[in-house]
Design a protein around this motif. Sequence first.
Motif, short mmCIF file in Angstrom:
data_model
loop_
_atom_site.label_atom_id
_atom_site.label_comp_id
_atom_site.label_asym_id
_atom_site.label_seq_id
_atom_site.Cartn_x
_atom_site.Cartn_y
_atom_site.Cartn_z
N LYS A 311 0.84 -1.19 0.00
CA LYS A 311 0.00 0.00 0.00
C LYS A 311 0.88 1.25 0.00
CE LYS A 311 -3.37 2.58 2.77
NZ LYS A 311 -4.09 2.66 4.06
N ASN A 312 0.54 2.19 -0.87
CA ASN A 312 1.23 3.47 -0.85
C ASN A 312 0.74 4.30 0.32
OD1 ASN A 312 3.14 3.62 -2.91
ND2 ASN A 312 1.62 4.12 -4.47
N LEU A 313 1.65 5.03 0.92
CA LEU A 313 1.29 5.98 1.98
C LEU A 313 1.29 7.36 1.34
CD1 LEU A 313 3.48 4.50 4.87
CD2 LEU A 313 1.03 4.12 4.42
N ILE A 314 0.08 7.86 1.10
CA ILE A 314 -0.10 9.12 0.39
C ILE A 314 -0.45 10.22 1.39
CG2 ILE A 314 -1.33 10.30 -1.45
CD1 ILE A 314 0.22 7.87 -2.43
N GLY A 315 0.28 11.31 1.36
CA GLY A 315 0.00 12.44 2.24
C GLY A 315 -0.02 12.04 3.70
N GLU A 316 -1.12 12.34 4.38
CA GLU A 316 -1.23 12.12 5.83
C GLU A 316 -1.17 10.65 6.22
OE1 GLU A 316 -1.19 14.32 8.14
OE2 GLU A 316 -1.39 16.16 6.96
N ASP A 317 -1.33 9.74 5.27
CA ASP A 317 -1.23 8.30 5.59
C ASP A 317 0.08 7.98 6.28
OD1 ASP A 317 -3.65 7.96 4.33
OD2 ASP A 317 -2.82 7.00 2.54
N ALA A 318 1.13 8.72 5.94
CA ALA A 318 2.46 8.43 6.49
C ALA A 318 2.53 8.70 7.99
CB ALA A 318 3.52 9.26 5.77
N ASN A 319 1.61 9.51 8.49
CA ASN A 319 1.61 9.81 9.92
C ASN A 319 1.11 8.64 10.76
OD1 ASN A 319 2.61 12.39 9.50
ND2 ASN A 319 0.57 13.30 9.30
N ASP A 320 0.66 7.56 10.10
CA ASP A 320 0.24 6.36 10.83
C ASP A 320 1.40 5.41 11.08
OD1 ASP A 320 -2.40 7.21 10.85
OD2 ASP A 320 -2.91 6.17 8.98
N TRP A 321 2.62 5.91 10.99
CA TRP A 321 3.81 5.04 11.08
C TRP A 321 3.85 4.24 12.38
CZ3 TRP A 321 6.74 6.32 15.26
CH2 TRP A 321 6.67 7.63 15.73
N ALA A 322 3.41 4.82 13.49
CA ALA A 322 3.48 4.10 14.77
C ALA A 322 2.57 2.87 14.74
CB ALA A 322 3.11 5.03 15.92
N ALA A 323 1.36 3.04 14.25
CA ALA A 323 0.43 1.92 14.17
C ALA A 323 0.94 0.87 13.19
CB ALA A 323 -0.95 2.42 13.74
N ILE A 324 1.53 1.30 12.11
CA ILE A 324 2.07 0.36 11.12
C ILE A 324 3.20 -0.46 11.74
CG2 ILE A 324 3.30 0.16 8.93
CD1 ILE A 324 1.75 2.73 8.07
N LEU A 325 4.07 0.21 12.47
CA LEU A 325 5.20 -0.49 13.09
C LEU A 325 4.73 -1.45 14.18
CD1 LEU A 325 7.81 2.42 13.33
CD2 LEU A 325 7.92 0.40 11.85
N ALA A 326 3.55 -1.23 14.73
CA ALA A 326 3.03 -2.14 15.75
C ALA A 326 2.49 -3.43 15.14
CB ALA A 326 1.92 -1.44 16.55
N ASP A 327 2.33 -3.46 13.82
CA ASP A 327 1.84 -4.64 13.12
C ASP A 327 3.04 -5.54 12.80
OD1 ASP A 327 0.90 -6.55 11.35
OD2 ASP A 327 -0.18 -5.13 10.08
N PRO A 328 3.13 -6.73 13.38
CA PRO A 328 4.32 -7.56 13.18
C PRO A 328 4.50 -8.04 11.73
CG PRO A 328 2.60 -8.79 14.35
CD PRO A 328 2.16 -7.36 14.30
N ARG A 329 3.46 -7.98 10.93
CA ARG A 329 3.56 -8.43 9.54
C ARG A 329 3.92 -7.29 8.58
NH1 ARG A 329 1.39 -13.38 8.09
NH2 ARG A 329 0.49 -14.59 9.79
N ALA A 330 3.93 -6.07 9.07
CA ALA A 330 4.12 -4.91 8.20
C ALA A 330 5.60 -4.57 8.02
CB ALA A 330 3.38 -3.71 8.77
N HIS A 331 5.95 -4.17 6.83
CA HIS A 331 7.30 -3.69 6.51
C HIS A 331 7.17 -2.26 6.02
CE1 HIS A 331 9.13 -7.76 6.68
NE2 HIS A 331 7.92 -8.12 6.30
N LEU A 332 7.60 -1.32 6.85
CA LEU A 332 7.40 0.10 6.58
C LEU A 332 8.60 0.71 5.86
CD1 LEU A 332 5.78 2.76 7.04
CD2 LEU A 332 7.04 2.99 9.21
N HIS A 333 8.31 1.53 4.85
CA HIS A 333 9.34 2.28 4.14
C HIS A 333 8.89 3.74 4.06
CE1 HIS A 333 11.45 -1.31 2.44
NE2 HIS A 333 10.26 -1.85 2.67
#
Length: 354
Positions: A311-333
């Motif tokens: 999933k692309n993080l467009i605009g404000e979506d990127a501010n959800d980085w903390a929740a994304i990092l809490a997901d053990p299956r997620a790989h954040l860039h």
Amino acid sequence: MIAPGSTIGILGGGQLGRMLAMAAASMGYRVHIFAPEAELPAGDVSAAVTRAAYTDHAALEAFTAAVDVVTLEFENVDAASLEFLESRVPTRPGARALRIAQDRLAEKDFFTGLGGRAAPYRAVSSRAELEAAVREIGTPGILKTRRFGYDGKGQVRIHADTSLDAAWTDIGENPSVYEGFVSFDAEFSILLARAEDGSSVVYPAPRNTHEDGILALSEVPARAVPAAHIEEAAAMARKVADALSYVGLITLEFFACADGPVFNEMAPRVHNSGHWTIEGAHTSQFENHIRAICGLPLGETGLSARAVRMKNLIGEDANDWAAILADPRAHLHLYGKSEVKPGRKMGHVTWLED
């Protein structure tokens, strides 16, 4: 062969260049970015940066003396500058591929000339030609500038009640292409890496979902796309790459239609719809591009998981980085861009399914 320890020059300093630089560094290469912008996400992770216009031949001359091979992460570069570089240093891909991909009309003519299938289209260079194209092809359709449009920019949708005067004004009265809409079940892309010796590898095709003209989601396998469509599209991608003597990663986008795959556009570079390959394939699109331009063996492109979603993080979506990092299956860039703007690609996240 351009051995590890050499320097790779990249035209363009955005997130694609950033991920190329990271892949190159893991293989022992240095990267030198050439781009005019003050903020360069690729420059943050590269050994050297030249900030200059793509048409600055003095800066390009100095650049060629500092690198062993040149590639690009951004196709809105003056093709004449790429020809200048080609005469001095290995440049992959070359100016011919760039010239064709920069012009939507040349691109469609080239693809259909090889036997490929595209939506009905007509060249438009005036208000009168727009009216004639709409009359011949019908509506709905879309008017696209021949050059410099991406992520939904440089496009106007045309319906039966659309003012053609307004549409022509909205497109800036620029040379354009009018395309008829096609009925499709899904959008997908073919990512192909081709080596100088003509060998090539193809990735499993992602199904792509767009929102407001911007890629929102890529999913692999592309379950809604018939396997026969993917095979035909991959064969056409090989034909395109061979006809261009292409070296590197090239991407072609298609619509899955009732009669088979219909070509949309191509990009002579690594592509947003291939970001999932960093974790989701045995060799990422970025690594395979580096392998190809340096003359190294191409890597395996199979999936590293049962299924992958990006999933692309467009605009404000990127501010959800903390929740994304809490997901053990997620790989954040995240791409290191300093300002969040609506419609701006700030990062992406990839999930692998066992």
